[in-house]
Design an enzyme around this catalytic site. Structure first.
Site, PDB file in Angstrom:
ATOM      1  N   ASP A 147       1.017  -1.142   0.133  1.00 27.97           N
ATOM      2  CA  ASP A 147       0.084  -0.056   0.080  1.00 27.97           C
ATOM      3  C   ASP A 147       1.106   1.311   0.101  1.00 27.97           C
ATOM      4  O   ASP A 147       2.075   1.120   0.613  1.00 27.97           O
ATOM      5  CB  ASP A 147      -0.821  -0.014   1.064  1.00 27.97           C
ATOM      6  CG  ASP A 147      -0.362  -0.457   2.516  1.00 27.97           C
ATOM      7  OD1 ASP A 147       0.840  -0.842   2.525  1.00 27.97           O
ATOM      8  OD2 ASP A 147      -1.297  -0.545   3.644  1.00 27.97           O
ATOM      9  N   GLU A 198      -5.777   3.582   3.814  1.00 27.77           N
ATOM     10  CA  GLU A 198      -6.297   4.288   5.019  1.00 27.77           C
ATOM     11  C   GLU A 198      -7.661   4.459   4.971  1.00 27.77           C
ATOM     12  O   GLU A 198      -8.391   4.262   6.026  1.00 27.77           O
ATOM     13  CB  GLU A 198      -5.522   5.485   5.224  1.00 27.77           C
ATOM     14  CG  GLU A 198      -4.028   5.312   5.473  1.00 27.77           C
ATOM     15  CD  GLU A 198      -3.599   4.568   6.806  1.00 27.77           C
ATOM     16  OE1 GLU A 198      -4.571   4.541   7.579  1.00 27.77           O
ATOM     17  OE2 GLU A 198      -2.640   4.202   6.964  1.00 27.77           O
TER      18      GLU A 198
HETATM   19 ZN   LIG Z   1      -2.680   3.009   8.915  1.00 24.10          ZN
HETATM   20 ZN   LIG Z   2      -0.919   0.879   7.266  1.00 27.63          ZN
END
Ligand SMILES: [Zn+2]
Ligand SMILES: [Zn+2]
Length: 430
Positions: free
Chosen positions: A107, A168
């Site tokens: 990510d 997130e």
């Molecule tokens: Zn996070």
């Molecule tokens: Zn994270």
């Protein structure tokens, strides 16, 4: 994401097993080559991580980050696809011969934070910071790609590098899938990792849940006469699901890092539990009646699945039976569900190469409603989500994600590239 609803968690991994020696079994030549190559590119990866750290971008705005990633992968000679589910990037590394297909996901987004940076390469984007370690995740994934490109002539199979935006806000994984990720690539196995407060040098995993499954429970009743009594009854019914005694060491979150009873201990007290958030009940008008809600954490599926039947029984046996309409559990965060076989095989393969003291098998489940939207990929592809240690207690570096003073010992980048490059090689050619 690794949400932290309570700040009691800070430094809970303090007491966790420290690494006495970084034992390495380098009899397998290819893994020696991986380690030598990682050594050569390490400084450049630190540079990349610091650059990303200085120019963090929140979910949906990862334009610069994804441009950098795509340029790096293109330079390595990978087939690169961009703009998937927003600023998602996929790099495809094909070995000389066809074979198994494995995906590694990182990510890439940062998060809003007004707290000042604690490193000497601070964020230049006001109000945005990499305090969930996704800058490290990105650098590690690029390092794995670089390292595996060197092995290309011996590779049988295909490796997909999935750089996912918007973790997130829990949107990126779904957005990539909606945008045809799994039409584009067909991995047979998928892996990911997240930086955690474990000591740098280690990785950890367990089958199924890694974080407790945090659910909202909604109980619907037709309008009765005694609303106060109903609310009190419903609260008590939900509270009765909790099975951890108030005196238990469980409640001191620092014990989660204890080598004996913590999540990595064989005698972990962080398993087989259901807990109820005692300060988070509500009652609202809904569906011509009332809805009473609470929040529950489950460490395993059996207890979760038993919750609604148990509540229904309690209600059926009560004076409110006739007013009852329905009860349901509602997802709050996606729930990780690691594939048991892949966890067992991966941990064994990595222990054989890098030593047992670096590869931790977790026995408990983090007692917190945190998770990662990697969970959305898991029903599609057998997969494992690892924790990777980022702390160095002696240097005062604590990789507590989402905390304002989040920092990592950058040696963990080396750990990530070494262990996970080796893992992918082992998974391709078992
Ligand atoms: Zn996070
Ligand atoms: Zn994270």
């Amino acid at each position: 994401m690794l949400k932290t609803p309570s700040n009691t968690l800070t430094i809970f991994f303090f007491l966790l097993v420290t690494i006495s020696t970084l034992g390495q079994n380098t009899t397998k030549n290819i893994h020696t080559e991986i380690q030598q190559h990682t050594e050569q590119i390490f400084d450049s990866l630190v540079k990349i991580r610091r650059d990303l750290h200085m120019y963090p971008e929140v979910g949906g705005e990862e334009k610069r980050t994804s441009t950098k990633i795509a340029a790096y992968l293109t330079e390595l000679g990978l087939e690169v696809k961009t703009g998937i589910g927003g600023y998602g990037v996929v790099g495809i590394l094909k070995g000389v011969k066809p074979g198994k297909k494995i995906a590694w996901r990182a990510d890439i987004d940062a998060m809003p934070s007004k707290a000042p940076d604690v490193v000497d390469f601070p964020s230049k984007h006001e109000g945005v910071r990499h305090i969930c370690g996704h800058d490290v995740h990105t650098a590690v994934a690029l390092g794995i790609a670089n390292t595996l490109v060197q092995q290309k002539e011996d590779l049988e199979g295909t490796i997909y590098f999935v750089f996912q935006p918007s973790e997130e806000n829990i949107k990126g994984a779904l957005a990539m899938m909606d945008d045809g990720l799994f039409d584009m690539i067909q991995p047979e196995e998928m892996y990911a990792m997240h930086v955690t407060p474990f000591p740098a040098g280690t990785i950890a995993a367990k089958p199924e849940e890694m974080f407790s499954d945090y659910k909202k429970v909604d109980l619907f009743f037709k309008k009765g006469n005694n609303k106060d009594a109903l609310y009190e009854f419903a609260k008590q019914a939900i509270l009765s699901l909790e099975n951890v005694s108030p005196e238990s060491k469980f409640w001191n979150m620092q014990n989660m890092g204890d080598p004996e009873i913590g999540i990595a201990g064989t005698k972990s007290i962080y398993k087989n539990y259901t807990t109820v958030d005692k300060n988070n009940f509500s009652i609202k008008e809904a569906n011509n009646g009332v809805k009473i809600s609470g929040f529950i954490s489950f460490s395993d599926k059996k207890q979760r699945d038993a919750a609604i039947p148990s509540l229904k029984k309690k209600i059926a046996d009560s004076e409110f039976a006739e007013d009852f309409s329905t009860a349901e559990l509602v997802n709050v965060f996606p729930t990780l569900d690691n594939n048991e076989r892949l966890v067992n095989e991966s941990l064994e393969q990595l222990s054989d190469i890098y030593g047992e003291n670096r590869v931790l098998r977790l026995h408990g489940v983090v007692a917190d409603g945190r998770s990662d939207d990697f969970a959305f990929f898991q029903p599609k592809v057998p997969s494992v989500y690892f924790f990777m240690g980022g702390s160095n207690y002696e240097k005062g570096i604590i990789a507590q994600t989402h905390s304002p003073n989040f920092a990592v010992d950058e040696s963990c980048i080396k750990t990530g590239v070494n262990l996970f490059s080796s893992l992918i090689i082992e998974r391709l050619n078992p």
